[in-house]
Design a protein around this motif. Structure first.
Motif, PDB file in Angstrom:
ATOM      1  N   ILE A 128       0.852  -1.195   0.000  1.00 52.11           N
ATOM      2  CA  ILE A 128       0.000   0.000   0.000  1.00 52.11           C
ATOM      3  C   ILE A 128       0.882   1.238   0.000  1.00 52.11           C
ATOM      4  CG2 ILE A 128      -0.153   0.087   2.529  1.00 52.11           C
ATOM      5  CD1 ILE A 128      -3.065   1.088   2.135  1.00 52.11           C
ATOM      6  N   ASN A 147      -3.389  10.557  -2.501  1.00 54.13           N
ATOM      7  CA  ASN A 147      -3.961   9.398  -3.177  1.00 54.13           C
ATOM      8  C   ASN A 147      -3.434   8.135  -2.522  1.00 54.13           C
ATOM      9  OD1 ASN A 147      -5.386   7.851  -5.002  1.00 54.13           O
ATOM     10  ND2 ASN A 147      -4.632   8.927  -6.805  1.00 54.13           N
ATOM     11  N   MET A 149      -2.929   3.648  -3.230  1.00 49.99           N
ATOM     12  CA  MET A 149      -3.046   2.505  -4.116  1.00 49.99           C
ATOM     13  C   MET A 149      -2.317   1.321  -3.499  1.00 49.99           C
ATOM     14  SD  MET A 149      -0.416   3.591  -7.179  1.00 49.99           S
ATOM     15  CE  MET A 149      -0.952   2.229  -8.189  1.00 49.99           C
ATOM     16  N   GLY A 150      -2.584   0.133  -4.045  1.00 49.37           N
ATOM     17  CA  GLY A 150      -1.912  -1.062  -3.546  1.00 49.37           C
ATOM     18  C   GLY A 150      -2.891  -2.174  -3.238  1.00 49.37           C
ATOM     19  N   TYR A 153      -4.926  -2.009   0.072  1.00 50.14           N
ATOM     20  CA  TYR A 153      -6.069  -1.093  -0.040  1.00 50.14           C
ATOM     21  C   TYR A 153      -7.215  -1.749  -0.796  1.00 50.14           C
ATOM     22  CZ  TYR A 153      -8.888   2.717  -1.952  1.00 50.14           C
ATOM     23  OH  TYR A 153      -9.935   3.514  -2.335  1.00 50.14           O
ATOM     24  N   LEU A 154      -6.918  -2.439  -1.884  1.00 52.14           N
ATOM     25  CA  LEU A 154      -7.967  -3.111  -2.669  1.00 52.14           C
ATOM     26  C   LEU A 154      -8.641  -4.206  -1.856  1.00 52.14           C
ATOM     27  CD1 LEU A 154      -6.206  -3.395  -6.160  1.00 52.14           C
ATOM     28  CD2 LEU A 154      -7.919  -1.726  -5.422  1.00 52.14           C
TER      29      LEU A 154
END
Length: 296
Positions: A128, A147, A149-150, A153-154
């Protein structure tokens, strides 16, 4: 949106003004108060992104993060559901003093009340990243947006959609890193898929104000005042709404679970169940099975 951001802002500001070390100096013999101050802050929220109807939080102190998250969600529910503690027939006519406007004639206009509820997913991992990026506002380019992402996080985003109602789902990555004190508020949801739930309503039994050191007094207060009445009234109002009935039924179940689990800490779970059932209709009565699947 403004309301939950204001809750975060207030807690952040309070922490800056009143460090835990100051409370320890002023109340050296009151560990319960120290614990309350620690949990009702947001010191474990190292990253925060707010967009649309979503709130993304990140932190590395797993136990404190989960306890502060549970306390934050519980406080938001208790404070913003206060107008619904009395029965109502038209939700659009229920007003709140939490949001108001001062008018030109000196009077105050109160806004419509709303329960402030969250559903979310929590996952632990190294995949992440939080990073700064550009955004354009009024034609000007600025580097001030955040922001994320990673894969971690998903995973959290996927967990959020696991069920209905204002629930906080997590996976085994969370269970594996937290201590026993935190595990007491975790419940297994799906053993095969490794899905668990943070029962934030347990923390609600000691949120918002310095509660009694007598846990049973806190149980009675949550049943008769701060938590259960609003959940019952909101469910009763939406029970004939095919889209919202399940959401508020889950809220009601969650409130009951949290209060009864908290009552086990003073060995009065059965007494709590009896008092709760006095306020529920026949089709919603609970029993000791409500404690099933708590992992600690």
């Amino acid at each position: 949106m403004n309301s939950f951001n204001n809750v975060i802002k207030t807690r952040f500001s309070d922490n800056k003004c009143h460090q835990l070390s100051e409370y320890k100096e002023r109340y050296p013999n009151d560990p319960n108060f120290h614990d309350f101050v620690r949990k009702s802050s947001v010191t474990a929220f190292e990253q925060m992104i707010s967009f649309s109807d979503s709130l993304v939080l990140g932190g590395t102190d797993y136990d404190l993060f989960i306890m502060q998250l549970a306390n934050f969600v519980a406080t938001a529910y208790i404070e913003y559901s206060e107008p619904f503690r009395k029965s109502f027939t038209d939700i659009s006519a229920v007003l709140t003093n939490k949001v108001a406007d001062g008018l030109a004639d000196g009077s105050i206009r109160y806004h419509k009340a709303f329960p402030l509820l969250f559903r979310g997913g929590i996952s632990v991992g190294k995949s992440i990243g939080f990073f700064d990026e550009y955004h354009i506002k009024n034609g000007e380019l600025k580097l001030s947006s955040l922001n994320v992402m990673g894969l971690t996080y998903l995973n959290a985003v996927k967990l959020e959609s696991f069920g209905k109602g204002p629930r906080l789902f997590c996976d085994k990555s969370v269970v594996d890193v937290v201590n026993e004190k935190t595990r007491r508020i975790l419940k297994e949801v799906d053993k095969e898929k490794g899905i668990y739930e943070i029962v934030w309503t347990i923390e609600g039994c000691e949120a918002t104000g310095y509660c009694s050191t007598d846990k049973w007094k806190n149980v009675i207060d949550r049943i008769s005042n701060k938590m259960l009445p609003s959940a019952v009234n909101l469910y009763q109002y939406y029970r004939n709404n095919e889209h919202l009935e399940v959401q508020y039924k889950e809220l009601l179940k969650l409130v009951c679970e949290g209060i009864v689990k908290y009552a086990t800490e003073c060995n009065r779970a059965e007494d709590a169940i009896r008092l709760i059932n006095q306020k529920l209709s026949d089709g919603l009565l609970i029993d000791k099975s409500i404690l099933d699947k708590f992992i600690f």
